[in-house]
Design a protein around this motif. Structure first.
Motif, PDB file in Angstrom:
ATOM      1  N   SER A 124      12.149   7.337  -4.790  1.00 43.74           N
ATOM      2  CA  SER A 124      11.275   8.227  -5.553  1.00 43.74           C
ATOM      3  C   SER A 124       9.818   8.066  -5.148  1.00 43.74           C
ATOM      4  O   SER A 124       9.086   9.058  -4.977  1.00 43.74           O
ATOM      5  CB  SER A 124      11.430   7.961  -7.054  1.00 43.74           C
ATOM      6  OG  SER A 124      12.755   8.207  -7.473  1.00 43.74           O
ATOM      7  N   VAL A 125       9.383   6.808  -4.971  1.00 41.97           N
ATOM      8  CA  VAL A 125       7.994   6.560  -4.572  1.00 41.97           C
ATOM      9  C   VAL A 125       7.745   7.066  -3.154  1.00 41.97           C
ATOM     10  O   VAL A 125       6.705   7.677  -2.866  1.00 41.97           O
ATOM     11  CB  VAL A 125       7.667   5.055  -4.671  1.00 41.97           C
ATOM     12  CG1 VAL A 125       6.269   4.777  -4.114  1.00 41.97           C
ATOM     13  CG2 VAL A 125       7.763   4.579  -6.106  1.00 41.97           C
ATOM     14  N   VAL A 126       8.703   6.832  -2.266  1.00 40.60           N
ATOM     15  CA  VAL A 126       8.565   7.295  -0.884  1.00 40.60           C
ATOM     16  C   VAL A 126       8.436   8.813  -0.831  1.00 40.60           C
ATOM     17  O   VAL A 126       7.567   9.353  -0.135  1.00 40.60           O
ATOM     18  CB  VAL A 126       9.780   6.838  -0.027  1.00 40.60           C
ATOM     19  CG1 VAL A 126       9.789   7.546   1.331  1.00 40.60           C
ATOM     20  CG2 VAL A 126       9.757   5.329   0.168  1.00 40.60           C
ATOM     21  N   VAL A 127       9.279   9.514  -1.587  1.00 43.88           N
ATOM     22  CA  VAL A 127       9.310  10.977  -1.538  1.00 43.88           C
ATOM     23  C   VAL A 127       8.169  11.607  -2.334  1.00 43.88           C
ATOM     24  O   VAL A 127       7.431  12.454  -1.814  1.00 43.88           O
ATOM     25  CB  VAL A 127      10.670  11.503  -2.060  1.00 43.88           C
ATOM     26  CG1 VAL A 127      10.629  13.002  -2.255  1.00 43.88           C
ATOM     27  CG2 VAL A 127      11.783  11.120  -1.092  1.00 43.88           C
ATOM     28  N   LEU A 128       8.019  11.191  -3.591  1.00 47.76           N
ATOM     29  CA  LEU A 128       6.999  11.809  -4.450  1.00 47.76           C
ATOM     30  C   LEU A 128       5.591  11.351  -4.091  1.00 47.76           C
ATOM     31  O   LEU A 128       4.642  12.137  -4.139  1.00 47.76           O
ATOM     32  CB  LEU A 128       7.294  11.485  -5.922  1.00 47.76           C
ATOM     33  CG  LEU A 128       8.627  12.012  -6.459  1.00 47.76           C
ATOM     34  CD1 LEU A 128       8.829  11.573  -7.905  1.00 47.76           C
ATOM     35  CD2 LEU A 128       8.685  13.537  -6.352  1.00 47.76           C
ATOM     36  N   GLY A 129       5.458  10.068  -3.755  1.00 45.70           N
ATOM     37  CA  GLY A 129       4.134   9.541  -3.417  1.00 45.70           C
ATOM     38  C   GLY A 129       3.762   9.728  -1.964  1.00 45.70           C
ATOM     39  O   GLY A 129       2.620   9.463  -1.576  1.00 45.70           O
ATOM     40  N   ARG A 130       4.756  10.154  -1.156  1.00 50.37           N
ATOM     41  CA  ARG A 130       4.531  10.328   0.283  1.00 50.37           C
ATOM     42  C   ARG A 130       3.946   9.068   0.905  1.00 50.37           C
ATOM     43  O   ARG A 130       2.993   9.105   1.701  1.00 50.37           O
ATOM     44  CB  ARG A 130       3.634  11.529   0.554  1.00 50.37           C
ATOM     45  CG  ARG A 130       4.236  12.847   0.088  1.00 50.37           C
ATOM     46  CD  ARG A 130       3.380  14.031   0.448  1.00 50.37           C
ATOM     47  NE  ARG A 130       3.988  15.281  -0.015  1.00 50.37           N
ATOM     48  CZ  ARG A 130       3.447  16.484   0.161  1.00 50.37           C
ATOM     49  NH1 ARG A 130       2.276  16.590   0.765  1.00 50.37           N
ATOM     50  NH2 ARG A 130       4.074  17.560  -0.290  1.00 50.37           N
ATOM     51  N   VAL A 131       4.548   7.951   0.538  1.00 54.03           N
ATOM     52  CA  VAL A 131       4.128   6.651   1.052  1.00 54.03           C
ATOM     53  C   VAL A 131       5.162   6.163   2.052  1.00 54.03           C
ATOM     54  O   VAL A 131       6.365   6.413   1.899  1.00 54.03           O
ATOM     55  CB  VAL A 131       3.981   5.622  -0.092  1.00 54.03           C
ATOM     56  CG1 VAL A 131       3.446   4.295   0.428  1.00 54.03           C
ATOM     57  CG2 VAL A 131       3.091   6.173  -1.196  1.00 54.03           C
ATOM     58  N   SER A 132       4.719   5.459   3.069  1.00 51.82           N
ATOM     59  CA  SER A 132       5.632   4.928   4.078  1.00 51.82           C
ATOM     60  C   SER A 132       6.676   4.023   3.432  1.00 51.82           C
ATOM     61  O   SER A 132       6.355   3.174   2.593  1.00 51.82           O
ATOM     62  CB  SER A 132       4.847   4.132   5.124  1.00 51.82           C
ATOM     63  OG  SER A 132       5.701   3.335   5.907  1.00 51.82           O
TER      64      SER A 132
END
Length: 344
Positions: A124-132
Protein backbone atom coordinates in the motif's frame (compact mmCIF):
# COMPACT_ATOMS: atom_id res chain seq x y z
CA UNK A 1 6.19 -34.34 -51.25
CA UNK A 2 4.13 -33.32 -48.21
CA UNK A 3 4.62 -36.82 -46.75
CA UNK A 4 8.39 -36.30 -46.98
CA UNK A 5 8.33 -32.84 -45.41
CA UNK A 6 6.20 -33.89 -42.42
CA UNK A 7 8.92 -36.04 -40.74
CA UNK A 8 11.48 -33.29 -41.41
CA UNK A 9 9.27 -30.70 -39.71
CA UNK A 10 8.71 -33.01 -36.75
CA UNK A 11 12.45 -33.63 -36.45
CA UNK A 12 13.19 -29.89 -36.67
CA UNK A 13 10.50 -29.16 -34.07
CA UNK A 14 11.94 -31.85 -31.77
CA UNK A 15 15.48 -30.46 -32.12
CA UNK A 16 14.28 -26.90 -31.48
CA UNK A 17 12.44 -28.09 -28.36
CA UNK A 18 15.55 -29.83 -27.02
CA UNK A 19 17.72 -26.79 -27.80
CA UNK A 20 15.23 -24.49 -26.05
CA UNK A 21 15.26 -26.76 -23.00
CA UNK A 22 19.07 -26.80 -22.88
CA UNK A 23 19.19 -22.99 -23.01
CA UNK A 24 16.81 -22.58 -20.07
CA UNK A 25 18.23 -21.25 -16.81
CA UNK A 26 16.69 -24.14 -14.87
CA UNK A 27 18.49 -26.74 -17.01
CA UNK A 28 21.86 -25.06 -16.49
CA UNK A 29 21.24 -24.79 -12.76
CA UNK A 30 20.27 -28.43 -12.49
CA UNK A 31 23.46 -29.35 -14.37
CA UNK A 32 25.58 -27.26 -11.99
CA UNK A 33 23.93 -28.89 -8.95
CA UNK A 34 24.51 -32.40 -10.34
CA UNK A 35 28.16 -31.71 -11.19
CA UNK A 36 28.77 -30.10 -7.79
CA UNK A 37 27.07 -33.02 -6.04
CA UNK A 38 29.24 -35.54 -7.90
CA UNK A 39 32.43 -33.64 -7.04
CA UNK A 40 31.52 -33.41 -3.35
CA UNK A 41 30.46 -37.07 -3.22
CA UNK A 42 33.90 -38.08 -4.50
CA UNK A 43 35.53 -36.03 -1.75
CA UNK A 44 33.09 -37.21 0.94
CA UNK A 45 31.00 -40.35 0.51
CA UNK A 46 28.48 -39.16 3.11
CA UNK A 47 27.11 -36.48 0.79
CA UNK A 48 24.86 -38.75 -1.30
CA UNK A 49 23.42 -40.59 1.67
CA UNK A 50 19.65 -40.28 1.91
CA UNK A 51 19.70 -38.68 5.36
CA UNK A 52 22.19 -36.03 4.25
CA UNK A 53 20.19 -35.19 1.11
CA UNK A 54 17.05 -34.82 3.22
CA UNK A 55 19.05 -32.59 5.55
CA UNK A 56 20.14 -30.39 2.62
CA UNK A 57 16.52 -30.00 1.51
CA UNK A 58 15.35 -29.29 5.04
CA UNK A 59 17.92 -26.51 5.45
CA UNK A 60 16.74 -24.73 2.29
CA UNK A 61 13.01 -25.06 2.99
CA UNK A 62 12.59 -21.76 4.84
CA UNK A 63 14.62 -19.68 2.38
CA UNK A 64 13.05 -21.51 -0.57
CA UNK A 65 9.46 -20.88 0.54
CA UNK A 66 10.09 -17.14 0.76
CA UNK A 67 12.07 -17.21 -2.51
CA UNK A 68 8.85 -18.31 -4.25
CA UNK A 69 7.25 -15.02 -3.16
CA UNK A 70 10.40 -12.99 -3.83
CA UNK A 71 10.38 -14.24 -7.42
CA UNK A 72 6.92 -12.73 -7.95
CA UNK A 73 8.07 -9.45 -6.41
CA UNK A 74 11.23 -9.29 -8.56
CA UNK A 75 9.25 -10.11 -11.72
CA UNK A 76 6.98 -7.16 -10.87
CA UNK A 77 10.15 -5.01 -10.78
CA UNK A 78 10.09 -4.58 -7.00
CA UNK A 79 12.12 -6.00 -4.10
CA UNK A 80 11.41 -7.01 -0.50
CA UNK A 81 14.14 -6.72 2.14
CA UNK A 82 11.87 -7.26 5.15
CA UNK A 83 11.18 -10.99 4.81
CA UNK A 84 13.51 -12.13 7.60
CA UNK A 85 11.94 -9.78 10.12
CA UNK A 86 8.39 -10.62 8.96
CA UNK A 87 9.26 -14.31 9.38
CA UNK A 88 10.26 -13.68 13.00
CA UNK A 89 7.23 -11.47 13.71
CA UNK A 90 4.84 -14.11 12.31
CA UNK A 91 6.46 -16.86 14.37
CA UNK A 92 6.47 -15.00 17.70
CA UNK A 93 2.90 -13.79 17.11
CA UNK A 94 1.80 -17.41 16.66
CA UNK A 95 3.71 -18.41 19.81
CA UNK A 96 2.26 -15.52 21.81
CA UNK A 97 -1.32 -16.22 20.68
CA UNK A 98 -0.90 -19.89 21.54
CA UNK A 99 0.53 -18.90 24.94
CA UNK A 100 -2.62 -16.91 25.65
CA UNK A 101 -4.68 -20.10 25.35
CA UNK A 102 -5.74 -20.12 21.70
CA UNK A 103 -6.10 -23.23 19.55
CA UNK A 104 -2.71 -24.17 17.94
CA UNK A 105 -4.11 -23.94 14.41
CA UNK A 106 -5.72 -20.59 15.14
CA UNK A 107 -2.39 -19.36 16.48
CA UNK A 108 -0.61 -20.50 13.31
CA UNK A 109 -3.28 -18.84 11.13
CA UNK A 110 -2.90 -15.58 13.05
CA UNK A 111 0.87 -15.72 12.60
CA UNK A 112 0.54 -16.23 8.85
CA UNK A 113 -2.11 -13.49 8.74
CA UNK A 114 0.34 -11.07 10.37
CA UNK A 115 2.80 -11.82 7.55
CA UNK A 116 0.09 -11.10 4.96
CA UNK A 117 -0.82 -7.87 6.77
CA UNK A 118 2.82 -6.73 6.69
CA UNK A 119 2.88 -7.41 2.94
CA UNK A 120 -0.33 -5.46 2.45
CA UNK A 121 1.09 -2.51 4.43
CA UNK A 122 4.28 -2.50 2.37
CA UNK A 123 2.41 -2.78 -0.93
CA UNK A 124 0.00 0.00 0.00
CA UNK A 125 2.80 2.43 0.88
CA UNK A 126 4.74 1.55 -2.28
CA UNK A 127 1.70 2.06 -4.52
CA UNK A 128 -0.13 4.94 -2.82
CA UNK A 129 2.95 6.78 -1.60
CA UNK A 130 4.92 6.08 -4.77
CA UNK A 131 7.93 5.22 -2.65
CA UNK A 132 10.67 2.82 -3.71
CA UNK A 133 10.02 -0.70 -2.42
CA UNK A 134 13.69 -0.83 -1.40
CA UNK A 135 13.13 2.00 1.10
CA UNK A 136 9.72 0.81 2.30
CA UNK A 137 10.83 -2.77 2.94
CA UNK A 138 14.02 -1.54 4.58
CA UNK A 139 11.78 0.37 6.98
CA UNK A 140 9.52 -2.66 7.48
CA UNK A 141 12.62 -4.70 8.30
CA UNK A 142 13.22 -2.50 11.35
CA UNK A 143 9.53 -2.11 12.24
CA UNK A 144 8.84 -5.86 12.22
CA UNK A 145 12.02 -6.65 14.15
CA UNK A 146 11.15 -3.99 16.73
CA UNK A 147 7.62 -5.38 17.13
CA UNK A 148 9.11 -8.84 17.55
CA UNK A 149 11.28 -7.61 20.40
CA UNK A 150 8.32 -5.83 22.03
CA UNK A 151 6.14 -8.96 21.89
CA UNK A 152 8.78 -11.31 23.27
CA UNK A 153 10.85 -9.02 25.46
CA UNK A 154 13.79 -10.88 23.94
CA UNK A 155 12.55 -14.23 25.30
CA UNK A 156 11.72 -17.26 23.09
CA UNK A 157 8.07 -18.21 22.70
CA UNK A 158 7.06 -21.87 22.97
CA UNK A 159 5.42 -23.32 19.86
CA UNK A 160 2.46 -25.74 20.08
CA UNK A 161 3.49 -29.39 20.26
CA UNK A 162 0.55 -30.17 17.99
CA UNK A 163 2.36 -28.31 15.19
CA UNK A 164 5.78 -29.85 15.74
CA UNK A 165 5.21 -32.39 12.96
CA UNK A 166 5.35 -29.50 10.44
CA UNK A 167 9.03 -28.91 11.12
CA UNK A 168 10.08 -32.28 12.54
CA UNK A 169 7.67 -34.89 11.14
CA UNK A 170 8.46 -37.31 8.33
CA UNK A 171 6.27 -39.05 5.74
CA UNK A 172 6.68 -41.40 2.78
CA UNK A 173 9.48 -43.38 4.39
CA UNK A 174 11.51 -40.50 5.81
CA UNK A 175 10.79 -37.40 3.72
CA UNK A 176 10.51 -34.35 6.03
CA UNK A 177 7.01 -32.83 6.11
CA UNK A 178 8.53 -29.36 5.68
CA UNK A 179 10.12 -30.51 2.40
CA UNK A 180 6.73 -31.77 1.16
CA UNK A 181 5.18 -28.39 2.05
CA UNK A 182 8.00 -26.63 0.19
CA UNK A 183 7.57 -28.74 -2.95
CA UNK A 184 3.79 -28.22 -2.95
CA UNK A 185 4.27 -24.44 -2.67
CA UNK A 186 6.81 -24.49 -5.51
CA UNK A 187 4.37 -26.31 -7.79
CA UNK A 188 1.52 -24.00 -6.81
CA UNK A 189 3.75 -20.98 -7.35
CA UNK A 190 4.80 -22.15 -10.81
CA UNK A 191 1.17 -22.76 -11.73
CA UNK A 192 0.15 -19.34 -10.40
CA UNK A 193 2.90 -17.64 -12.37
CA UNK A 194 2.46 -19.41 -15.70
CA UNK A 195 -1.17 -20.53 -15.81
CA UNK A 196 -3.24 -17.80 -14.16
CA UNK A 197 -4.31 -14.26 -14.98
CA UNK A 198 -2.51 -12.96 -11.89
CA UNK A 199 0.82 -14.45 -13.00
CA UNK A 200 0.47 -13.04 -16.50
CA UNK A 201 -0.36 -9.62 -15.05
CA UNK A 202 2.72 -9.68 -12.80
CA UNK A 203 4.94 -10.50 -15.78
CA UNK A 204 3.33 -7.81 -17.93
CA UNK A 205 3.79 -5.18 -15.20
CA UNK A 206 7.44 -6.02 -14.74
CA UNK A 207 8.06 -6.00 -18.48
CA UNK A 208 6.32 -2.67 -19.14
CA UNK A 209 3.97 -1.23 -16.55
CA UNK A 210 2.85 1.64 -18.80
CA UNK A 211 1.76 -0.78 -21.52
CA UNK A 212 0.11 -2.98 -18.89
CA UNK A 213 -1.86 0.00 -17.56
CA UNK A 214 -2.92 0.92 -21.07
CA UNK A 215 -4.05 -2.65 -21.59
CA UNK A 216 -6.44 -2.41 -18.65
CA UNK A 217 -4.37 -4.34 -16.09
CA UNK A 218 -4.92 -3.08 -12.50
CA UNK A 219 -1.23 -2.33 -11.95
CA UNK A 220 -1.52 -0.89 -8.43
CA UNK A 221 -3.67 -3.71 -7.04
CA UNK A 222 -1.52 -6.40 -8.68
CA UNK A 223 1.62 -4.91 -7.12
CA UNK A 224 -0.05 -4.87 -3.70
CA UNK A 225 -1.01 -8.52 -4.13
CA UNK A 226 2.58 -9.53 -4.89
CA UNK A 227 3.65 -8.06 -1.53
CA UNK A 228 0.73 -9.77 0.21
CA UNK A 229 1.87 -13.04 -1.36
CA UNK A 230 5.46 -12.74 -0.18
CA UNK A 231 4.29 -11.61 3.28
CA UNK A 232 2.02 -14.65 3.52
CA UNK A 233 4.83 -16.99 2.47
CA UNK A 234 7.17 -15.34 4.99
CA UNK A 235 4.50 -16.13 7.60
CA UNK A 236 4.36 -19.76 6.46
CA UNK A 237 8.16 -19.92 6.58
CA UNK A 238 8.05 -18.51 10.11
CA UNK A 239 5.75 -21.32 11.25
CA UNK A 240 7.93 -23.93 9.54
CA UNK A 241 11.15 -22.51 10.99
CA UNK A 242 9.82 -22.20 14.53
CA UNK A 243 8.41 -25.75 14.49
CA UNK A 244 11.79 -27.02 13.26
CA UNK A 245 13.59 -25.58 16.30
CA UNK A 246 10.64 -25.87 18.71
CA UNK A 247 10.50 -22.19 19.73
CA UNK A 248 9.86 -18.80 18.14
CA UNK A 249 12.82 -16.49 18.68
CA UNK A 250 13.10 -12.75 18.21
CA UNK A 251 16.38 -13.19 16.29
CA UNK A 252 14.96 -15.72 13.83
CA UNK A 253 15.44 -14.99 10.15
CA UNK A 254 18.24 -12.45 10.54
CA UNK A 255 20.16 -12.18 7.26
CA UNK A 256 17.66 -14.31 5.35
CA UNK A 257 16.86 -11.39 3.05
CA UNK A 258 20.08 -11.84 1.09
CA UNK A 259 19.72 -15.61 0.83
CA UNK A 260 16.16 -15.26 -0.46
CA UNK A 261 17.14 -12.70 -3.09
CA UNK A 262 20.15 -14.84 -4.03
CA UNK A 263 17.99 -17.94 -4.54
CA UNK A 264 15.53 -16.02 -6.74
CA UNK A 265 18.24 -14.30 -8.82
CA UNK A 266 20.30 -17.48 -9.24
CA UNK A 267 17.07 -19.14 -10.34
CA UNK A 268 16.62 -16.66 -13.18
CA UNK A 269 14.55 -13.82 -11.71
CA UNK A 270 15.65 -10.60 -13.36
CA UNK A 271 16.42 -7.58 -11.20
CA UNK A 272 15.09 -5.54 -14.13
CA UNK A 273 11.68 -7.21 -13.85
CA UNK A 274 9.58 -9.16 -16.30
CA UNK A 275 11.37 -12.52 -15.96
CA UNK A 276 11.55 -15.28 -13.40
CA UNK A 277 10.87 -18.91 -12.65
CA UNK A 278 9.56 -20.55 -9.49
CA UNK A 279 11.26 -23.84 -10.42
CA UNK A 280 14.43 -21.79 -10.92
CA UNK A 281 14.07 -20.27 -7.45
CA UNK A 282 13.70 -23.79 -6.04
CA UNK A 283 16.90 -24.88 -7.79
CA UNK A 284 18.65 -21.68 -6.68
CA UNK A 285 17.80 -22.42 -3.06
CA UNK A 286 18.98 -26.02 -3.52
CA UNK A 287 22.30 -24.80 -4.98
CA UNK A 288 22.88 -22.61 -1.93
CA UNK A 289 22.04 -25.57 0.31
CA UNK A 290 24.41 -27.90 -1.55
CA UNK A 291 27.21 -25.34 -1.33
CA UNK A 292 26.76 -24.87 2.41
CA UNK A 293 26.52 -28.61 3.05
CA UNK A 294 29.63 -29.23 0.95
CA UNK A 295 31.65 -26.72 2.96
CA UNK A 296 30.54 -28.39 6.21
CA UNK A 297 31.32 -31.93 5.03
CA UNK A 298 34.70 -30.89 3.63
CA UNK A 299 35.51 -28.85 6.78
CA UNK A 300 36.29 -25.72 4.77
CA UNK A 301 36.40 -22.20 6.16
CA UNK A 302 32.97 -20.54 6.65
CA UNK A 303 34.54 -17.34 5.30
CA UNK A 304 35.32 -19.15 2.04
CA UNK A 305 31.70 -20.32 2.02
CA UNK A 306 30.43 -16.76 2.19
CA UNK A 307 32.87 -15.73 -0.53
CA UNK A 308 31.76 -18.51 -2.88
CA UNK A 309 28.06 -17.73 -2.39
CA UNK A 310 28.75 -14.06 -3.11
CA UNK A 311 30.55 -15.01 -6.33
CA UNK A 312 27.64 -17.22 -7.40
CA UNK A 313 25.22 -14.30 -6.88
CA UNK A 314 27.39 -11.91 -8.92
CA UNK A 315 27.82 -14.44 -11.73
CA UNK A 316 24.06 -15.05 -11.80
CA UNK A 317 23.41 -11.30 -12.09
CA UNK A 318 25.99 -10.94 -14.89
CA UNK A 319 24.46 -13.93 -16.69
CA UNK A 320 21.04 -12.27 -16.43
CA UNK A 321 22.42 -9.12 -18.09
CA UNK A 322 24.01 -11.25 -20.80
CA UNK A 323 20.70 -13.01 -21.48
CA UNK A 324 19.02 -9.61 -21.93
CA UNK A 325 21.70 -8.52 -24.38
CA UNK A 326 22.98 -5.71 -22.15
CA UNK A 327 26.65 -6.69 -22.38
CA UNK A 328 27.10 -5.96 -26.07
CA UNK A 329 29.43 -3.07 -25.21
CA UNK A 330 31.95 -5.65 -23.93
CA UNK A 331 32.33 -7.26 -27.36
CA UNK A 332 35.95 -6.82 -28.60
CA UNK A 333 34.77 -4.91 -31.70
CA UNK A 334 32.77 -2.46 -29.59
CA UNK A 335 35.62 -2.07 -27.13
CA UNK A 336 37.99 -1.16 -29.99
CA UNK A 337 35.49 1.40 -31.30
CA UNK A 338 35.20 2.97 -27.84
CA UNK A 339 39.00 3.13 -27.57
CA UNK A 340 39.29 4.81 -30.98
CA UNK A 341 36.66 7.43 -29.99
CA UNK A 342 38.50 8.25 -26.77
CA UNK A 343 41.80 8.69 -28.58
CA UNK A 344 40.11 10.90 -31.15
Amino acid sequence: MSATLAPQRQERSWKEGVLSLVKRQETGLLGVIIVLALIVSVANENFLRKDNLYNVLQTVVVVGIIAVGQTFVLIAKEIDLSVGSVLALSAVTAGSVYGSGANPWVAAAVGIGVGALCGFAVGSVVVLGRVSSFIVTLGMLSIARGLTQLITGGLPQAMPRELSFIGQGRVFGGVPVSVVIFLVLVLLGQFLLTRTVFGLRVTAIGDNDAAARTGGIPVAWTRVLTFVLIGTLAGVAGIVFSTQVGVAEAQAGMGYELDVIAAAVIGGASLSGGRGSIIGAFLGACLLGVLRNAFILLALSPFLQQLSIGLVIVLAAVFDQWRQGNLGHLHPRNLRQQLVRRRA
